[in-house]
Design a protein around this motif. Structure first.
Motif, PDB file in Angstrom:
ATOM      1  N   LEU A 321      47.463 -32.236  -6.534  1.00 32.25           N
ATOM      2  CA  LEU A 321      46.294 -33.114  -6.569  1.00 32.25           C
ATOM      3  C   LEU A 321      45.609 -33.032  -7.926  1.00 32.25           C
ATOM      4  O   LEU A 321      45.263 -34.066  -8.538  1.00 32.25           O
ATOM      5  N   ALA A 322      45.414 -31.816  -8.421  1.00 31.40           N
ATOM      6  CA  ALA A 322      44.769 -31.631  -9.727  1.00 31.40           C
ATOM      7  C   ALA A 322      45.599 -32.273 -10.842  1.00 31.40           C
ATOM      8  O   ALA A 322      45.055 -32.908 -11.752  1.00 31.40           O
ATOM      9  N   ALA A 323      46.942 -32.117 -10.776  1.00 31.54           N
ATOM     10  CA  ALA A 323      47.808 -32.683 -11.807  1.00 31.54           C
ATOM     11  C   ALA A 323      47.731 -34.206 -11.819  1.00 31.54           C
ATOM     12  O   ALA A 323      47.630 -34.835 -12.882  1.00 31.54           O
ATOM     13  N   LEU A 324      47.767 -34.814 -10.642  1.00 36.63           N
ATOM     14  CA  LEU A 324      47.759 -36.277 -10.573  1.00 36.63           C
ATOM     15  C   LEU A 324      46.414 -36.859 -11.006  1.00 36.63           C
ATOM     16  O   LEU A 324      46.365 -37.898 -11.673  1.00 36.63           O
ATOM     17  N   ILE A 325      45.321 -36.204 -10.630  1.00 38.89           N
ATOM     18  CA  ILE A 325      44.011 -36.655 -11.103  1.00 38.89           C
ATOM     19  C   ILE A 325      43.898 -36.474 -12.608  1.00 38.89           C
ATOM     20  O   ILE A 325      43.402 -37.357 -13.336  1.00 38.89           O
ATOM     21  N   PHE A 326      44.403 -35.343 -13.099  1.00 40.66           N
ATOM     22  CA  PHE A 326      44.295 -35.072 -14.532  1.00 40.66           C
ATOM     23  C   PHE A 326      45.158 -36.033 -15.349  1.00 40.66           C
ATOM     24  O   PHE A 326      44.841 -36.331 -16.511  1.00 40.66           O
ATOM     25  N   ILE A 327      46.264 -36.516 -14.779  1.00 44.03           N
ATOM     26  CA  ILE A 327      47.074 -37.520 -15.473  1.00 44.03           C
ATOM     27  C   ILE A 327      46.229 -38.753 -15.775  1.00 44.03           C
ATOM     28  O   ILE A 327      46.245 -39.292 -16.886  1.00 44.03           O
ATOM     29  N   LEU A 328      45.466 -39.209 -14.782  1.00 50.00           N
ATOM     30  CA  LEU A 328      44.592 -40.366 -14.985  1.00 50.00           C
ATOM     31  C   LEU A 328      43.453 -40.032 -15.935  1.00 50.00           C
ATOM     32  O   LEU A 328      43.103 -40.835 -16.815  1.00 50.00           O
ATOM     33  N   VAL A 329      42.858 -38.862 -15.750  1.00 47.06           N
ATOM     34  CA  VAL A 329      41.754 -38.441 -16.617  1.00 47.06           C
ATOM     35  C   VAL A 329      42.201 -38.428 -18.075  1.00 47.06           C
ATOM     36  O   VAL A 329      41.551 -39.000 -18.962  1.00 47.06           O
ATOM     37  N   HIS A 330      43.328 -37.762 -18.314  1.00 47.19           N
ATOM     38  CA  HIS A 330      43.810 -37.619 -19.683  1.00 47.19           C
ATOM     39  C   HIS A 330      44.203 -38.960 -20.280  1.00 47.19           C
ATOM     40  O   HIS A 330      43.925 -39.236 -21.462  1.00 47.19           O
ATOM     41  N   ALA A 331      44.849 -39.813 -19.499  1.00 49.79           N
ATOM     42  CA  ALA A 331      45.264 -41.116 -20.015  1.00 49.79           C
ATOM     43  C   ALA A 331      44.064 -41.928 -20.477  1.00 49.79           C
ATOM     44  O   ALA A 331      44.105 -42.577 -21.535  1.00 49.79           O
ATOM     45  N   LEU A 332      42.984 -41.896 -19.713  1.00 55.65           N
ATOM     46  CA  LEU A 332      41.811 -42.697 -20.054  1.00 55.65           C
ATOM     47  C   LEU A 332      41.100 -42.160 -21.296  1.00 55.65           C
ATOM     48  O   LEU A 332      40.833 -42.904 -22.249  1.00 55.65           O
ATOM     49  N   TYR A 333      40.780 -40.859 -21.294  1.00 60.12           N
ATOM     50  CA  TYR A 333      39.985 -40.372 -22.426  1.00 60.12           C
ATOM     51  C   TYR A 333      40.825 -40.232 -23.689  1.00 60.12           C
ATOM     52  O   TYR A 333      40.336 -40.446 -24.801  1.00 60.12           O
ATOM     53  N   LYS A 334      42.126 -39.899 -23.548  1.00 55.56           N
ATOM     54  CA  LYS A 334      42.928 -39.728 -24.761  1.00 55.56           C
ATOM     55  C   LYS A 334      43.275 -41.073 -25.392  1.00 55.56           C
ATOM     56  O   LYS A 334      43.277 -41.204 -26.627  1.00 55.56           O
ATOM     57  N   ALA A 335      43.545 -42.084 -24.574  1.00 58.85           N
ATOM     58  CA  ALA A 335      43.769 -43.416 -25.129  1.00 58.85           C
ATOM     59  C   ALA A 335      42.517 -43.907 -25.845  1.00 58.85           C
ATOM     60  O   ALA A 335      42.596 -44.508 -26.929  1.00 58.85           O
ATOM     61  N   THR A 336      41.357 -43.640 -25.259  1.00 57.88           N
ATOM     62  CA  THR A 336      40.098 -44.032 -25.893  1.00 57.88           C
ATOM     63  C   THR A 336      39.926 -43.347 -27.240  1.00 57.88           C
ATOM     64  O   THR A 336      39.579 -43.986 -28.246  1.00 57.88           O
ATOM     65  N   LEU A 337      40.180 -42.040 -27.276  1.00 56.93           N
ATOM     66  CA  LEU A 337      39.987 -41.292 -28.514  1.00 56.93           C
ATOM     67  C   LEU A 337      40.969 -41.728 -29.603  1.00 56.93           C
ATOM     68  O   LEU A 337      40.615 -41.780 -30.783  1.00 56.93           O
ATOM     69  N   PHE A 338      42.194 -42.040 -29.227  1.00 58.06           N
ATOM     70  CA  PHE A 338      43.146 -42.531 -30.219  1.00 58.06           C
ATOM     71  C   PHE A 338      42.696 -43.878 -30.789  1.00 58.06           C
ATOM     72  O   PHE A 338      42.776 -44.116 -32.003  1.00 58.06           O
ATOM     73  N   LEU A 339      42.240 -44.765 -29.916  1.00 56.52           N
ATOM     74  CA  LEU A 339      41.764 -46.067 -30.394  1.00 56.52           C
ATOM     75  C   LEU A 339      40.519 -45.911 -31.254  1.00 56.52           C
ATOM     76  O   LEU A 339      40.326 -46.643 -32.230  1.00 56.52           O
ATOM     77  N   VAL A 340      39.668 -44.959 -30.891  1.00 63.33           N
ATOM     78  CA  VAL A 340      38.484 -44.671 -31.701  1.00 63.33           C
ATOM     79  C   VAL A 340      38.902 -44.164 -33.078  1.00 63.33           C
ATOM     80  O   VAL A 340      38.352 -44.582 -34.116  1.00 63.33           O
ATOM     81  N   ALA A 341      39.879 -43.255 -33.103  1.00 63.42           N
ATOM     82  CA  ALA A 341      40.366 -42.732 -34.385  1.00 63.42           C
ATOM     83  C   ALA A 341      40.931 -43.855 -35.250  1.00 63.42           C
ATOM     84  O   ALA A 341      40.692 -43.910 -36.465  1.00 63.42           O
ATOM     85  N   GLY A 342      41.672 -44.763 -34.623  1.00 60.65           N
ATOM     86  CA  GLY A 342      42.196 -45.899 -35.376  1.00 60.65           C
ATOM     87  C   GLY A 342      41.103 -46.809 -35.885  1.00 60.65           C
ATOM     88  O   GLY A 342      41.186 -47.336 -37.007  1.00 60.65           O
ATOM     89  N   SER A 343      40.054 -47.016 -35.085  1.00 63.04           N
ATOM     90  CA  SER A 343      38.927 -47.854 -35.505  1.00 63.04           C
ATOM     91  C   SER A 343      38.200 -47.226 -36.683  1.00 63.04           C
ATOM     92  O   SER A 343      37.803 -47.918 -37.635  1.00 63.04           O
ATOM     93  N   ILE A 344      38.022 -45.916 -36.633  1.00 61.03           N
ATOM     94  CA  ILE A 344      37.374 -45.213 -37.745  1.00 61.03           C
ATOM     95  C   ILE A 344      38.208 -45.353 -39.014  1.00 61.03           C
ATOM     96  O   ILE A 344      37.680 -45.625 -40.108  1.00 61.03           O
ATOM     97  N   ASP A 345      39.507 -45.178 -38.877  1.00 62.18           N
ATOM     98  CA  ASP A 345      40.399 -45.308 -40.029  1.00 62.18           C
ATOM     99  C   ASP A 345      40.357 -46.728 -40.589  1.00 62.18           C
ATOM    100  O   ASP A 345      40.354 -46.941 -41.810  1.00 62.18           O
ATOM    101  N   LYS A 346      40.310 -47.713 -39.697  1.00 60.70           N
ATOM    102  CA  LYS A 346      40.282 -49.112 -40.118  1.00 60.70           C
ATOM    103  C   LYS A 346      38.990 -49.438 -40.866  1.00 60.70           C
ATOM    104  O   LYS A 346      38.997 -50.169 -41.861  1.00 60.70           O
TER     105      LYS A 346
END
Length: 768
Positions: A321-346
């Motif tokens: 249960l923890a792994a499956l919830i964390f998969i969603l948690v990580h996908a959302l915040y890590k995708a956001t942070l990568f896009l933020v990093a790209g926006s900062i670079d841009k």
């Protein structure tokens, strides 16, 4: 479901012809594909939640047990929603982030192919098709990571990722073949329903080695983690898509999918816990020594993947249960942070955290997205990450005697990840903007800041409304655990030990964030220690392998056909001769042979004489004539034994061969002795040995019982089916027509090659 998978490949084909029309502002239209697929798969949510898995079967190679079976259950549903949902955000983001790229259509084609490959991987119910799509993700990711092909670092990163994940593909192939052999089927559902217990098989340890090795290479587990930071040379949309929600989680998906079959055994659980624990601590620790935003996010991704592997290794329902919830948690915040990093670079032209600060007033939506993602990454209430972190602690506290140490490792990891999230998501926006960036910060298009803002808001929405994540995860937990599991996710569980651990994590993370400042000295210090890391070992191994390969190639690839023939003949003599020497043999009875007539003996003597002249003649032309005599003598033998058609074929071939040799000899210099006595003696021994070996093989074949069923079939059906009375011709032209056509094609190509060599006129400049 099959069309949903194929549409990514079909769209890539469309871009080949219509790509130029889908550049510039029209590039955003490419997002129609993932958006449509997300809506399509989201429509199945009620059916999967209420009625269970949806199975679709399409026949493919059924005789080998390989069909296109697709299974949309709770586990695959989570992954397809991530693949298409985050894919849609990436497609939209790319249209503005990579605006003006000369090969934007090609880039979208790669993204579409990768999305389709991932969908096929997570939906496949057949182990062989899982392998096929697994390899497709590796191949397409190679092109995505190496998209900036003019940069040497990008090319090296692409090759490294392909090498590591390609190794994993080989391991996966071995694993699935063994599983199919032991279980009697390649269908995952059939294996689950058959009740086969792989842990009781003698091949279990080997299966674990293959499957776990494949998962570790794909999901960047220690010691295969090094390819992931190198892959940050790829454009930011690639990093977002491949390294937060899709490719790196393919290994995690494989472990989850096969846990019901291979889990519940100490070998499985302890291996995953050990390597997962090392990876999560190793990756989190490295975030302290990085200053590039994408590098920080890469190592925090490695740590998160280690947490997931660690939880799967625990193997309890709470851990799943923890792994499956964390998969969603990580996908959302890590995708956001990568896009933020790209926006900062841009906007600023740099990702160096030492040169960033005070950007909030220039890009408020991006700052909000970064803040929300950092809060979820830190596990602070009321974010989705808070729920994920609490479930992790609940799972580690239930591990028995080692609970204290396991939970302590999880707490330390989360503290370091909180630091990394704050550095990447908050630090660039607070403080004062460096003077060198005051005039360089560019205004961002809404198409760039909208996707990270949407994903950042979802980090909060999923936390405020936990029933959303609960409803999505419930059937997935059942699919992985193998039985229903009753649970309820709440934002508030009262005062307990888990809440205390969460408080300690957040407080310690804040202290660490304010005490430790990123610096170039830390980066240089870590680079000095790289020589003892897995990357250095891999590079040294690669250099050594390349040198050995070069020596091996130079030794065996001499460029002389005669040496290749000698090597082949010696190998055949050694292997086949050894088998003939130690085996049990039934040679033919010579008493059953007919007497040899005087004209047959005379023909054989002519053959022997021709061989002697060909071997010892000092003239090429004489030797060639002797070989022609030898060929014609064989034709006469065929006539003696009732095969005139074969004799005519041999006669034509020998005549043509002699003519071609004469033409070639006309172009060659005068006869020269290019070999000494020792070489000729060696060649003679090899030739006689090989001839003797073939003779013994023929005698043994003649002594074996003959099954004439196939011969009878050809004889009976030659005229009935092919309207031909010559059985041999019918076999060549009708029954084996394709084979004959290929042989004719090969001969034609060879003839063209010979003709081109004869007509080639080399200029002196060409030779030099």
């Amino acid at each position: 479901m099959l069309f949903a998978i194929l549409i990514g490949f079909l769209w890539a084909c469309v871009l080949v012809f219509a790509g130029t029309q889908l550049k510039g502002r029209a590039a955003i239209l490419n997002a129609i594909v993932p958006v449509g697929l997300f809506v399509y798969f989201a429509s199945f949510i009620p059916e999967v939640l209420n009625n269970g898995p949806i199975l679709k079967t399409y026949q493919w190679v059924s005789s080998m047990g390989v069909d296109l079976n697709f299974n949309l259950d709770g586990l695959s549903l989570i992954f397809v929603l991530m693949i298409t949902g985050i894919g849609a955000m990436v497609f939209i983001y790319t249209s503005a982030y990579m605006k003006g790229s000369a090969h934007l259509d090609r880039f979208y084609g790669y993204l579409s192919m990768f999305m389709a490959s991932m969908l096929g991987l997570v939906l496949s119910d057949n182990l062989i098709t899982v392998f096929v799509f697994w390899e497709l993700t590796s191949v397409v990711s190679f092109f995505l990571i190496g998209y900036n092909s003019r940069q040497e670092d990008s090319r090296k990163a692409a090759l490294m990722s392909l090498g590591v994940t390609g190794l994993g593909g080989m391991l996966l192939l071995g694993g699935v073949i063994l599983m199919g052999s032991v279980g009697g089927s390649y269908s995952i559902q059939e294996l689950l329903n058959s009740g086969v217990v792989f842990s009781e098989s003698s091949s279990y340890i080997l299966i674990l080695f293959f499957i776990i090795g494949a998962a570790f290479t794909k999901s960047a587990q220690f010691p295969f983690h090094f390819w992931l930071p190198l892959a940050m040379k790829a454009p930011t949309p690639v990093s977002t898509y491949l390294h937060s929600a899709t490719m790196v989680k393919a290994g995690i998906y494989l472990l989850l999918r096969l846990s019901p079959l291979l889990g519940n055994d100490p070998s499985w659980n302890n291996t995953l816990m050990a390597f997962g624990g090392i990876t999560m601590l190793y990756g989190a620790w490295h975030t302290l020594f990085r200053t590039d935003l994408k590098s920080i996010l890469a190592y925090s991704t490695i740590s998160a993947l280690g947490i997931l592997t660690f939880l799967i290794g625990i193997g309890s329902e709470e851990a799943f249960l923890a792994a499956l919830i964390f998969i969603l948690v990580h996908a959302l915040y890590k995708a956001t942070l990568f896009l933020v990093a790209g926006s900062i670079d841009k906007a600023s032209g740099t990702r160096d955290i030492l040169k960033l600060g005070g950007l909030a007033k220039y890009m408020i939506p991006v700052a909000i997205a970064g803040f929300l993602a950092a809060v979820s990454n830190a596990g602070m209430p009321p974010s989705f990450g808070f729920l994920g972190k609490d479930l992790i602690y609940e799972a580690t506290l239930g591990t028995g005697t080692m609970a204290i140490f396991i939970t302590a490792a999880a707490v330390i990891t989360n503290v370091l990840l909180l630091y990394a999230g704050f550095v990447a998501g908050i630090k660039p926006f607070v403080g004062r903007l460096p003077e060198e960036l005051v005039d360089d910060v560019r205004k961002l298009s809404p198409v760039i800041w909208l996707p990270p803002l949407i994903l950042g808001v979802l980090c909060l929405v999923f936390g405020l409304f936990p029933f959303i994540g609960e409803s999505l995860v419930r059937p997935a937990v059942e699919a992985v655990a193998g039985e229903p599991y009753d649970f309820h996710i709440k934002l508030w569980h009262g005062f307990n030990i888990i809440l205390l651990l969460s408080g300690i994590t957040i407080a310690s993370g804040f202290v660490l964030y304010f005490l430790i400042r990123p610096s170039q000295k830390k980066v240089d210090l870590m680079e000095k220690a790289d020589f003892i890391g897995p990357l250095s070992f891999t590079q040294l191994s690669s250099i050594g392998f390349e040198r050995i390969s070069l020596m091996w190639t130079r030794f065996f690839t001499s460029g002389y056909v005669r040496y290749y023939l000698i090597a082949v003949m010696i190998f055949v003599i050694g292997v086949v001769g050894y088998e003939l020497f130690i085996g049990t043999h039934v040679y033919m009875d010579f008493a059953t042979l007919k007497e040899v007539s005087f004209y047959e003996m005379g023909t054989i003597l002519i053959m022997i004489l021709g061989i002697g002249v060909a071997v010892f003649s000092p003239s090429r032309l004489t030797a060639l004539a002797a070989l022609g005599v030898l060929g014609y003598a064989i034709c006469i033998i065929f006539v003696f034994y009732g095969a005139p058609d074969l004799a005519m074929t041999q006669f034509a071939i020998d005549t043509l061969t002699v003519i071609l040799f004469v033409l070639v000899l006309y172009r060659l210099p005068k006869y020269l002795k290019l070999s000494d006595t020792r070489s000729r003696f060696r060649d003679g021994v090899i030739a006689i040995s090989f001839g003797l070996l073939i003779t013994l093989l023929i005698l043994e074949v003649l002594g074996q019982p003959v099954n004439r069923e196939l011969s009878a079939y050809y004889a009976e059906n030659a005229y009935l089916l092919a309207k031909g009375k010559n059985v041999v011709n019918v076999i060549l032209v009708d029954f084996r027509g394709i084979d004959t056509m290929v042989e004719i094609t090969v001969l034609a190509i060879s003839a063209l090659g010979v003709y081109s060599l004869l007509k080639l006129q080399m200029q002196k400049s060409d030779i030099e």
